[in-house]
Design a protein around this motif. Structure first.
Motif, mmCIF file in Angstrom:
data_model
loop_
_atom_site.group_PDB
_atom_site.id
_atom_site.type_symbol
_atom_site.label_atom_id
_atom_site.label_comp_id
_atom_site.label_asym_id
_atom_site.label_seq_id
_atom_site.Cartn_x
_atom_site.Cartn_y
_atom_site.Cartn_z
ATOM 1 N N SER A 1 0.784 -1.203 0.065
ATOM 2 C CA SER A 1 0.049 0.033 -0.165
ATOM 3 C C SER A 1 1.006 1.305 -0.120
ATOM 4 C CB SER A 1 -0.900 -0.186 1.176
ATOM 5 O OG SER A 1 -1.990 0.891 1.248
ATOM 6 N N VAL A 2 0.320 2.048 -0.754
ATOM 7 C CA VAL A 2 1.716 3.219 -0.983
ATOM 8 C C VAL A 2 1.687 3.997 -0.070
ATOM 9 C CG1 VAL A 2 2.054 5.122 -2.332
ATOM 10 C CG2 VAL A 2 1.053 3.193 -3.491
ATOM 11 N N LEU B 31 2.446 -2.392 -6.376
ATOM 12 C CA LEU B 31 1.953 -1.269 -5.512
ATOM 13 C C LEU B 31 0.407 -1.064 -5.809
ATOM 14 C CD1 LEU B 31 4.432 1.441 -7.013
ATOM 15 C CD2 LEU B 31 4.606 0.102 -4.903
ATOM 16 N N ALA C 159 -2.754 2.987 -5.007
ATOM 17 C CA ALA C 159 -1.721 3.906 -5.737
ATOM 18 C C ALA C 159 -2.720 5.330 -5.972
ATOM 19 C CB ALA C 159 -0.768 3.668 -6.913
ATOM 20 N N ARG C 160 -1.745 6.381 -5.538
ATOM 21 C CA ARG C 160 -2.547 7.615 -5.924
ATOM 22 C C ARG C 160 -1.674 8.391 -7.010
ATOM 23 N NH1 ARG C 160 -6.421 9.663 -2.409
ATOM 24 N NH2 ARG C 160 -6.576 8.537 -0.436
ATOM 25 N N LYS C 161 -2.389 8.627 -8.295
ATOM 26 C CA LYS C 161 -1.277 9.221 -9.380
ATOM 27 C C LYS C 161 -1.172 10.532 -9.077
ATOM 28 C CE LYS C 161 -2.318 6.143 -13.102
ATOM 29 N NZ LYS C 161 -2.781 6.004 -14.572
ATOM 30 N N GLY D 80 3.161 8.870 -3.595
ATOM 31 C CA GLY D 80 3.193 8.099 -4.631
ATOM 32 C C GLY D 80 4.281 7.883 -5.319
ATOM 33 N N ALA E 93 7.255 4.944 -5.104
ATOM 34 C CA ALA E 93 7.497 4.318 -6.394
ATOM 35 C C ALA E 93 9.043 4.284 -6.526
ATOM 36 C CB ALA E 93 6.750 4.786 -7.740
ATOM 37 N N THR F 149 -0.084 -0.964 -11.725
ATOM 38 C CA THR F 149 -0.458 -0.756 -10.167
ATOM 39 C C THR F 149 -1.928 -0.783 -10.152
ATOM 40 O OG1 THR F 149 -0.601 1.580 -10.760
ATOM 41 C CG2 THR F 149 1.514 0.751 -9.974
ATOM 42 N N ASN G 169 -6.130 3.627 -6.058
ATOM 43 C CA ASN G 169 -6.993 3.766 -4.631
ATOM 44 C C ASN G 169 -8.389 4.143 -5.298
ATOM 45 O OD1 ASN G 169 -7.454 3.800 -2.056
ATOM 46 N ND2 ASN G 169 -7.442 6.331 -1.966
#
Length: 213
Positions: free
Chosen positions: A115-116, A142, A145-147, A152, A156, A170, A173
């Motif tokens: 989890s990120v 991952l 993930a929140r881009k 994030g 990464a 990935t 979220n």
């Protein structure tokens, strides 16, 4: 020919092991594979997901089997299930110690959800170390993930320094992952969504790693 065995492991709780296990299972079902799930986590979340699936009939169960096992009984259970299934997926308790070793030992691939967060990433090192000692390839996934966020990107970047294989796919979220789990299904089942594309891509990537192993 015996089926491939995937052990999903992570030292820290809440990393998404059960979510990844269930979604890989349904991803392989979508590929027409026969899948067996083994839960050695005393919390039994994967078992509850499977029972919900049966009770609500939200998806196919004819090619999906479920079993529970102790850590030390996993070798026998996997040997039995891999004879009749293309894929066996083991969901493990959140710890990295000697109890986890039998589940790593029987694996063709160890999938490690992260989890990120930096805390999750730190916890990953213990699992990767155990996998290396057993001579097993690990794939770090991952999750949540929140881009386009600094965290994030930092996680990464830090993951690349783990000297482990990082999955190109990935899992973002997305609410649908939790919703689907509570309904006994996978996020890829049902209508076409970004989550469906993620699960299918991750499943294909895992299948490719197994094929090349």
């Amino acid at each position: 020919m015996a089926g491939h065995v995937i052990t999903v492991a992570q030292q820290k709780g809440g990393s998404g092991k059960t979510t990844v296990s269930a979604n890989l299972a349904t991803g392989f079902l979508r590929q027409g594979k026969r899948v067996a799930l083994v839960d050695i986590d005393p919390q039994g979340s994967l078992g509850r997901w499977f029972m919900t699936r049966i009770e609500t009939e939200t998806g196919p169960v004819e090619n999906l089997e479920f079993a529970t096992s102790s850590a030390w009984g996993i070798t026998y259970e996997v040997r039995k299930l891999s004879d009749n299934h293309d894929i066996v997926i083991i969901d493990t308790p959140p710890k990295a110690d000697s109890d986890l070793r039998p589940a790593l030992r029987v694996a063709d691939l160890v999938v490690v959800p992260v989890s990120v967060s930096h805390v999750d990433l730190w916890a990953t090192e213990g699992v990767l170390d155990l996998a290396r000692r057993e001579g097993k390839e690990a794939l770090v996934v991952l999750n949540r993930a929140r881009k386009n966020t600094r965290l994030g990107s930092e996680v990464a970047e830090a993951a690349e320094k783990l000297m482990a294989r990082i999955a190109e796919t990935t899992l973002a979220n997305r609410v649908i992952y939790a919703e689907a789990l509570g309904q006994g299904r996978g996020a890829a089942e049902g209508r076409k969504t970004p989550a469906q594309a993620e699960v299918d891509a991750l499943t294909s990537e895992v299948a490719q790693v197994l094929a090349n192993g």
